[in-house]
Scaffold this motif. Structure first.
Motif, mmCIF file in Angstrom:
data_model
loop_
_atom_site.group_PDB
_atom_site.id
_atom_site.type_symbol
_atom_site.label_atom_id
_atom_site.label_comp_id
_atom_site.label_asym_id
_atom_site.label_seq_id
_atom_site.Cartn_x
_atom_site.Cartn_y
_atom_site.Cartn_z
ATOM 1 N N GLY A 85 20.754 10.167 -4.928
ATOM 2 C CA GLY A 85 21.513 11.270 -5.500
ATOM 3 C C GLY A 85 22.628 10.789 -6.404
ATOM 4 O O GLY A 85 22.717 11.189 -7.571
ATOM 5 N N ILE A 86 23.485 9.912 -5.899
ATOM 6 C CA ILE A 86 24.598 9.410 -6.715
ATOM 7 C C ILE A 86 24.092 8.485 -7.815
ATOM 8 O O ILE A 86 24.647 8.450 -8.918
ATOM 9 N N GLY A 87 23.014 7.753 -7.545
ATOM 10 C CA GLY A 87 22.429 6.903 -8.574
ATOM 11 C C GLY A 87 21.897 7.718 -9.730
ATOM 12 O O GLY A 87 22.121 7.390 -10.905
ATOM 13 N N THR A 88 21.212 8.794 -9.411
ATOM 14 C CA THR A 88 20.673 9.678 -10.440
ATOM 15 C C THR A 88 21.780 10.309 -11.273
ATOM 16 O O THR A 88 21.724 10.317 -12.509
ATOM 17 N N LEU A 89 22.792 10.831 -10.606
ATOM 18 C CA LEU A 89 23.912 11.452 -11.319
ATOM 19 C C LEU A 89 24.607 10.440 -12.218
ATOM 20 O O LEU A 89 24.969 10.754 -13.362
ATOM 21 N N SER A 90 24.793 9.222 -11.733
ATOM 22 C CA SER A 90 25.454 8.174 -12.521
ATOM 23 C C SER A 90 24.689 7.876 -13.798
ATOM 24 O O SER A 90 25.274 7.762 -14.886
ATOM 25 N N VAL A 91 23.366 7.751 -13.694
ATOM 26 C CA VAL A 91 22.561 7.428 -14.863
ATOM 27 C C VAL A 91 22.559 8.581 -15.860
ATOM 28 O O VAL A 91 22.620 8.359 -17.080
ATOM 29 N N ILE A 92 22.517 9.825 -15.371
ATOM 30 C CA ILE A 92 22.563 10.984 -16.276
ATOM 31 C C ILE A 92 23.891 11.022 -17.029
ATOM 32 O O ILE A 92 23.925 11.256 -18.248
ATOM 33 N N VAL A 93 24.994 10.766 -16.336
ATOM 34 C CA VAL A 93 26.311 10.721 -16.987
ATOM 35 C C VAL A 93 26.356 9.565 -17.983
ATOM 36 O O VAL A 93 26.900 9.696 -19.091
ATOM 37 N N LEU A 94 25.780 8.432 -17.620
ATOM 38 C CA LEU A 94 25.736 7.270 -18.517
ATOM 39 C C LEU A 94 24.963 7.605 -19.791
ATOM 40 O O LEU A 94 25.396 7.257 -20.901
ATOM 41 N N GLN A 95 23.831 8.272 -19.660
ATOM 42 C CA GLN A 95 23.049 8.680 -20.825
ATOM 43 C C GLN A 95 23.871 9.598 -21.728
ATOM 44 O O GLN A 95 23.833 9.477 -22.964
ATOM 45 N N THR A 96 24.626 10.505 -21.122
ATOM 46 C CA THR A 96 25.444 11.445 -21.894
ATOM 47 C C THR A 96 26.545 10.714 -22.660
ATOM 48 O O THR A 96 26.798 11.007 -23.833
ATOM 49 N N LEU B 160 16.713 11.535 5.378
ATOM 50 C CA LEU B 160 17.720 12.581 5.515
ATOM 51 C C LEU B 160 19.093 12.134 5.033
ATOM 52 O O LEU B 160 19.926 12.970 4.650
ATOM 53 N N VAL B 161 19.348 10.831 5.048
ATOM 54 C CA VAL B 161 20.676 10.326 4.687
ATOM 55 C C VAL B 161 20.628 9.281 3.582
ATOM 56 O O VAL B 161 21.247 9.435 2.533
ATOM 57 N N VAL B 162 19.886 8.182 3.808
ATOM 58 C CA VAL B 162 19.901 7.050 2.874
ATOM 59 C C VAL B 162 19.421 7.469 1.487
ATOM 60 O O VAL B 162 20.101 7.247 0.476
ATOM 61 N N VAL B 163 18.245 8.068 1.419
ATOM 62 C CA VAL B 163 17.671 8.440 0.129
ATOM 63 C C VAL B 163 18.483 9.525 -0.578
ATOM 64 O O VAL B 163 18.819 9.377 -1.759
ATOM 65 N N PRO B 164 18.834 10.639 0.080
ATOM 66 C CA PRO B 164 19.654 11.648 -0.610
ATOM 67 C C PRO B 164 20.983 11.092 -1.124
ATOM 68 O O PRO B 164 21.392 11.398 -2.251
ATOM 69 N N ALA B 165 21.650 10.280 -0.297
ATOM 70 C CA ALA B 165 22.955 9.758 -0.690
ATOM 71 C C ALA B 165 22.842 8.783 -1.849
ATOM 72 O O ALA B 165 23.517 8.918 -2.881
ATOM 73 N N LEU C 20 23.320 1.334 -6.451
ATOM 74 C CA LEU C 20 23.078 2.271 -5.352
ATOM 75 C C LEU C 20 21.659 2.829 -5.413
ATOM 76 O O LEU C 20 21.060 3.132 -4.379
ATOM 77 N N PHE C 21 21.114 2.939 -6.624
ATOM 78 C CA PHE C 21 19.740 3.398 -6.753
ATOM 79 C C PHE C 21 18.786 2.420 -6.067
ATOM 80 O O PHE C 21 17.817 2.839 -5.413
#
Length: 492
Positions: free
Chosen positions: A371-382, A363-368, A107-108
């Motif tokens: 956003g979820i790509g960033t959160l996924s990678v942060i959770v993966l790192q954790t 307004l839509v493509v990049v935030p969506a 998704l990123f």
């Protein structure tokens, strides 16, 4: 048949420390990081104290990297953090991590089509008068990425190395100009500045500027002397990212004035031109134009780097037969063939659906997607940080600092950032769109789906379930050591 020509084997001994660092730093995209991430940290985080946020995150990641480096010395595998979690939290945990990684990275890439396409449309139209729809520019970019990636990982690293040097060079020139003309204001590191605004949000946003450093492990099977190369590349990448982002942000807040930095960033937020306006002031308008062109180079480099990373997660899960085994097919040069095509088509199709719906990319493509790509990678790192601590405790490793204390502190830091990211997803995504704000539930679905799929494989397809672990053992410490000692032309 030689290893490099095997239809399911990546090309070994293709990357040194520099090559892997280029791949990682290109994903971080330093120029984009200052244009976008640093501006957000200053605007919504701790204002003039933003440089400290980058340095604090770098320290947290270096603590994590101590254990990460020790783990990387144990085995080499293209599964990256998925492989780490299998080792530490078991096969089902690894399956969950693999699904989160696959979701996040793919998704990123969709998000990078939106950013690259949008800025290419705007900047090229301003410079040449030629205007083309953002999706067509993004489609062209992912097509070129696909072709470059198929050429081989060593070729990608060289291309990314050139782009990295160019974008870092413009930042260095700007930093030096601010230093000579204005000077760096040490007030940026005073308690009043560091704790101004919202330090937690500043740390959260600063952490997004480091996304991509974790990809070092993904290239371990393609690295020269992987048990030494990966740890060195990881330390180098984190330090380089921290220095580039931290020092350049320091230059920005010094140029605007530490006390005035937050308001200045807010004033330029809609146009996104804070850095460009400062470059025009300190280096002249022609250099500002060059910087905007290099921004396009930076965005393309990030797309290529994340395409390579997403492809290797697909390849690794395909090789383990969690996903269709066809994804593990490689070309004669070792580049993932089917996984690369699937990744590029997936990104192009999803971005195309947004475009057909007439949705705005910024307004839509990049935030969506970002956003979820960033959160996924942060959770993966954790998850990876936790896995490192657990695995070494199971091994009863006597090196408490490098396998428990440092990575444990790193885990706590990453866990705090992950919880902040979930609680403040509107800040991560940069939107208040209620539909986009529901996307973190995709991670919950990945967890449930991973656990359910793991139970299904264990009960109905035990051979595939076993491969989740045995696939890693094919590339363990002994195999990796042999690969570093045996020239590829001697292997058969």
């Amino acid at each position: 048949m030689s290893e490099s020509a095997s239809p399911t084997t990546l090309r070994s001994n293709a990357l040194g420390v520099a090559g892997i660092v280029f791949l990682v730093l290109a994903a971080v995209a330093p120029l984009t990081g200052i244009v976008v991430v640093a501006s957000l940290v200053i605007a919504f985080g701790n204002g003039g104290g933003a440089p400290a946020s980058f340095f604090i995150v770098a320290v947290i990641l270096l603590l994590f990297a101590v254990g990460y480096a020790q783990m990387s010395k144990q085995f080499a595998n293209a599964g990256g953090f998925y492989a780490f979690v299998v080792k530490g939290l078991g096969r089902t945990g690894g399956l969950v991590a693999g699904l989160i990684a696959t979701l996040g990275y793919n998704l990123f890439v969709v998000g990078t089509i939106g950013t690259s396409g949008f800025f290419m449309q705007i900047i090229i139209a301003e410079l040449t008068g030629f205007d083309m729809h953002w999706y067509l520019w993004g489609l062209l970019s992912i097509a070129v990425c696909f072709v470059m990636a198929r050429t081989g990982i060593d070729f990608s690293s060289k291309v990314l190395g050139v782009s990295l040097v160019l974008e870092v060079a413009i930042l260095v020139v700007f930093d030096v100009s601010v230093l000579l003309q204005t000077g760096f204001d040490v007030a940026a590191f005073s308690p009043a500045a560091v704790f101004s605004g919202s330090l937690p949000i500043g740390l959260l946003l600063a952490a997004t500027g480091f996304l991509g450093f974790e990809a070092t492990a993904l290239f371990s099977e393609e690295a020269k002397s992987p048990l030494k190369t990966i740890p060195r590349a990881t330390y180098t990448a984190i330090i380089a990212i921290g220095v580039i982002l931290g020092v350049s942000t320091w230059a920005v807040v010094s140029a605007t004035g530490v006390a005035q930095a937050q308001q200045a960033s807010l004033d330029h937020l809609e146009a996104g031109d804070l850095l460009f306006s400062l470059i025009a002031k300190y280096l002249g308008e022609p250099m500002s134009v060059i910087a905007t062109i290099l921004l396009l180079v930076s965005l393309f480099a990030a797309m290529l780097a994340f395409h390579n990373s997403a492809t290797r997660y697909l390849y690794s899960l395909g090789r383990a037969r969690v996903l269709p085994h066809a994804l593990s097919r490689t070309r004669a040069n070792g580049a993932p063939a089917v996984a690369g095509l699937v990744q590029a088509l997936f990104a192009a199709i999803v971005a195309g659906c947004f475009a057909l719906a007439g949705l705005d990319p910024m307004l839509v493509v990049v935030p969506a997607m970002l956003g979820i790509g960033t959160l996924s990678v942060i959770v993966l790192q954790t998850l990876a940080a936790l896995s490192i601590v657990v695995w070494f405790r199971r091994q009863r490793d006597a090196h408490w600092w490098s396998t428990f204390i440092a990575p444990g502190l790193g885990f706590l830091g990453l866990l705090s950032i992950a919880l902040l990211a979930i609680a403040n997803f509107n800040v991560v995504a940069g939107t208040e769109n209620p539909v986009i704000l529901t996307l973190p539930w995709l991670l919950a679905l990945a967890v449930v789906g991973g656990v359910a799929y793991g139970a299904y494989l264990k009960r109905r397809k035990p051979a595939v379930y076993d491969v989740l672990a045995t696939d890693l053992e094919k590339f363990n410490v002994h195999t990796a050591a042999i690969r570093t000692e045996t020239p590829s032309k001697e292997r058969s």
